[in-house]
Design a protein around this motif. Structure first.
Motif, mmCIF file in Angstrom:
data_model
loop_
_atom_site.group_PDB
_atom_site.id
_atom_site.type_symbol
_atom_site.label_atom_id
_atom_site.label_comp_id
_atom_site.label_asym_id
_atom_site.label_seq_id
_atom_site.Cartn_x
_atom_site.Cartn_y
_atom_site.Cartn_z
ATOM 1 N N SER A 1 -22.447 18.406 -7.577
ATOM 2 C CA SER A 1 -21.067 18.038 -7.247
ATOM 3 C C SER A 1 -20.863 17.728 -5.773
ATOM 4 O O SER A 1 -19.748 17.372 -5.372
ATOM 5 C CB SER A 1 -20.120 19.174 -7.652
ATOM 6 O OG SER A 1 -20.363 20.346 -6.893
ATOM 7 N N VAL A 2 -21.909 17.882 -4.936
ATOM 8 C CA VAL A 2 -21.773 17.594 -3.507
ATOM 9 C C VAL A 2 -21.588 16.086 -3.320
ATOM 10 O O VAL A 2 -22.393 15.297 -3.819
ATOM 11 C CB VAL A 2 -23.016 18.080 -2.733
ATOM 12 C CG1 VAL A 2 -22.867 17.758 -1.252
ATOM 13 C CG2 VAL A 2 -23.209 19.566 -2.938
ATOM 14 N N PRO A 3 -20.542 15.652 -2.625
ATOM 15 C CA PRO A 3 -20.344 14.211 -2.423
ATOM 16 C C PRO A 3 -21.497 13.593 -1.621
ATOM 17 O O PRO A 3 -21.961 14.158 -0.630
ATOM 18 C CB PRO A 3 -19.028 14.135 -1.638
ATOM 19 C CG PRO A 3 -18.350 15.432 -1.898
ATOM 20 C CD PRO A 3 -19.435 16.439 -2.076
ATOM 21 N N VAL A 4 -21.929 12.427 -2.066
ATOM 22 C CA VAL A 4 -23.019 11.734 -1.372
ATOM 23 C C VAL A 4 -22.599 11.336 0.036
ATOM 24 O O VAL A 4 -23.421 11.344 0.972
ATOM 25 C CB VAL A 4 -23.446 10.500 -2.194
ATOM 26 C CG1 VAL A 4 -24.569 9.762 -1.492
ATOM 27 C CG2 VAL A 4 -23.886 10.907 -3.590
ATOM 28 N N GLU A 5 -21.333 10.999 0.226
ATOM 29 C CA GLU A 5 -20.858 10.603 1.549
ATOM 30 C C GLU A 5 -21.029 11.725 2.565
ATOM 31 O O GLU A 5 -21.351 11.486 3.736
ATOM 32 C CB GLU A 5 -19.386 10.188 1.476
ATOM 33 C CG GLU A 5 -19.122 8.944 0.644
ATOM 34 C CD GLU A 5 -19.067 9.240 -0.840
ATOM 35 O OE1 GLU A 5 -19.152 10.449 -1.194
ATOM 36 O OE2 GLU A 5 -18.966 8.283 -1.638
ATOM 37 N N ARG A 6 -20.796 12.957 2.116
ATOM 38 C CA ARG A 6 -20.942 14.092 3.028
ATOM 39 C C ARG A 6 -22.406 14.264 3.439
ATOM 40 O O ARG A 6 -22.708 14.565 4.596
ATOM 41 C CB ARG A 6 -20.414 15.360 2.360
ATOM 42 C CG ARG A 6 -20.258 16.538 3.281
ATOM 43 C CD ARG A 6 -19.659 17.709 2.543
ATOM 44 N NE ARG A 6 -18.352 17.360 1.977
ATOM 45 C CZ ARG A 6 -17.660 18.176 1.178
ATOM 46 N NH1 ARG A 6 -18.172 19.341 0.822
ATOM 47 N NH2 ARG A 6 -16.482 17.804 0.721
ATOM 48 N N ALA B 1 -23.995 13.753 7.292
ATOM 49 C CA ALA B 1 -24.806 14.753 7.987
ATOM 50 C C ALA B 1 -26.145 14.170 8.415
ATOM 51 O O ALA B 1 -26.637 14.439 9.525
ATOM 52 C CB ALA B 1 -25.009 15.967 7.083
ATOM 53 N N LEU B 2 -26.755 13.353 7.550
ATOM 54 C CA LEU B 2 -28.039 12.738 7.902
ATOM 55 C C LEU B 2 -27.892 11.759 9.058
ATOM 56 O O LEU B 2 -28.764 11.663 9.928
ATOM 57 C CB LEU B 2 -28.632 12.036 6.677
ATOM 58 C CG LEU B 2 -29.100 12.949 5.531
ATOM 59 C CD1 LEU B 2 -29.550 12.120 4.338
ATOM 60 C CD2 LEU B 2 -30.229 13.864 5.999
ATOM 61 N N SER B 3 -26.792 11.032 9.064
ATOM 62 C CA SER B 3 -26.579 10.070 10.147
ATOM 63 C C SER B 3 -26.353 10.758 11.484
ATOM 64 O O SER B 3 -26.606 10.170 12.537
ATOM 65 C CB SER B 3 -25.382 9.174 9.821
ATOM 66 O OG SER B 3 -24.185 9.948 9.766
ATOM 67 N N LEU B 4 -25.907 11.996 11.449
ATOM 68 C CA LEU B 4 -25.721 12.762 12.684
ATOM 69 C C LEU B 4 -26.978 13.501 13.104
ATOM 70 O O LEU B 4 -26.959 14.265 14.074
ATOM 71 C CB LEU B 4 -24.565 13.753 12.502
ATOM 72 C CG LEU B 4 -23.171 13.133 12.342
ATOM 73 C CD1 LEU B 4 -22.144 14.210 12.026
ATOM 74 C CD2 LEU B 4 -22.771 12.375 13.598
ATOM 75 N N GLY B 5 -28.063 13.298 12.369
ATOM 76 C CA GLY B 5 -29.336 13.884 12.750
ATOM 77 C C GLY B 5 -29.606 15.259 12.191
ATOM 78 O O GLY B 5 -30.439 15.995 12.742
ATOM 79 N N ALA B 6 -28.952 15.652 11.099
ATOM 80 C CA ALA B 6 -29.179 16.978 10.515
ATOM 81 C C ALA B 6 -30.555 17.048 9.869
ATOM 82 O O ALA B 6 -31.007 16.099 9.219
ATOM 83 C CB ALA B 6 -28.100 17.279 9.476
ATOM 84 N N SER B 7 -31.232 18.159 10.047
ATOM 85 C CA SER B 7 -32.522 18.374 9.401
ATOM 86 C C SER B 7 -32.305 18.786 7.950
ATOM 87 O O SER B 7 -31.172 19.022 7.513
ATOM 88 C CB SER B 7 -33.305 19.462 10.138
ATOM 89 O OG SER B 7 -32.616 20.703 10.069
#
Length: 282
Positions: A175-180, A184-190
């Motif tokens: 149920s986690v939105p793909v946009e979220r 996070a990935l675009s901000l460099g989250a591991s």
């Protein structure tokens, strides 16, 4: 000119006079609690009337006064070779052990099933197969494999609590939105940061809902689990009383189990309010 100059003042005054006084709003939870209390009182009143006017035989439906008297007697003198407190503690210990095992096994596996299609494909079929069976169907197998000790009882309860927790964790991940995630990935989250800050918090409401379902499933299986050569527990007390047609003692056991279920549910609601205060508001 005079009318034009005074018109805003006149309009404001009339508007202020027409504004209704502010009324305190009653919260939805207060209204729900009031409705629940009225419903409970109505059920107790209906039970009292049914016993008072003889709508059912006392053998099948004892009066509230008889159940209350038997509750005091069982609490003071005990029943089925043990006190009511010890029976309750024995059942609570089994439920707590089963819930602990269900959480330790079900939450990680459910999260992995939501994250990896291979793990989902491997484990979803066996879980679906056994979850569709009633606990009494595989109870004889547990007796053959594990004996008649505590291990078979806790295993039966664990199986009843594991599946809803696992499925809820998997649904929470899905149920986690793909946009979220993409943000996070675009901000460099591991990967670890993505899991701890996005996936797990988003799946937590579903996990807590699955835990509430697991508590109900475990309590409903409790009587069946304590049929396995048990010497204590609320289920054992209920079945012992049923063998001697002691319906009032059966009601005592059922009321205690219902009180435990209500306490567990209230605790889970409090936990949801503390851990996921945003649930239902987004």
């Amino acid at each position: 000119m005079t009318l034009t100059a005074n018109s805003p003042t006149t309009f404001q005054t009339s508007t202020a006079r027409r504004a209704p006084p502010a009324r305190p709003r009653r919260s939805a939870s207060t209204n729900t609690l009031g409705i629940s209390l009225v419903t409970l009182a109505s059920l107790i009143a209906l039970w009292f009337l049914a016993a008072r006017f003889g709508w059912a035989s006392p053998l099948f439906l004892p009066s509230p006064a008889e159940v209350l008297a038997q509750f005091s007697a069982v609490a003071a003198d005990g029943y089925a070779n043990d006190t009511l407190l010890n029976h309750t503690l024995a059942s609570l210990g089994r439920i707590a052990a089963a819930l602990g095992a269900g959480i330790v096994l079900g939450v990680p596996l459910g999260l992995l099933m939501g994250l990896n299609r291979w793990i989902k494909g491997i484990f979803s079929v066996p879980i679906d197969l056994y979850w569709g069976l009633p606990p009494l169907a595989y109870l004889p197998l547990l007796i053959i494999w594990l004996g008649i000790g505590e291990t078979s009882k806790i295993t039966l309860l664990t199986l009843s609590t594991f599946a809803p927790i696992c499925f809820a964790a998997q649904a929470g991940v899905r149920s986690v939105p793909v946009e979220r995630i993409n943000a996070a990935l675009s901000l460099g989250a591991s990967r670890l940061q993505l899991f701890t800050t996005i996936i797990l918090p988003s799946a937590l409401p579903e996990i807590l809902t699955g835990l509430r379902i697991a508590i109900g499933a475990g309590l409903s299986t409790l009587v069946a689990a304590e049929l396995i050569a048990a010497q204590s527990g609320l289920g054992y007390m209920i079945m012992s009383a049923a063998n001697f047609l002691a319906t009032d003692v059966v009601f005592v056991g059922l009321i205690v189990i219902a009180a435990l279920a209500f306490a567990f549910t209230s605790g889970m609601r409090w936990l949801e309010h503390r851990l996921v205060p945003w649930k239902g508001k987004l």
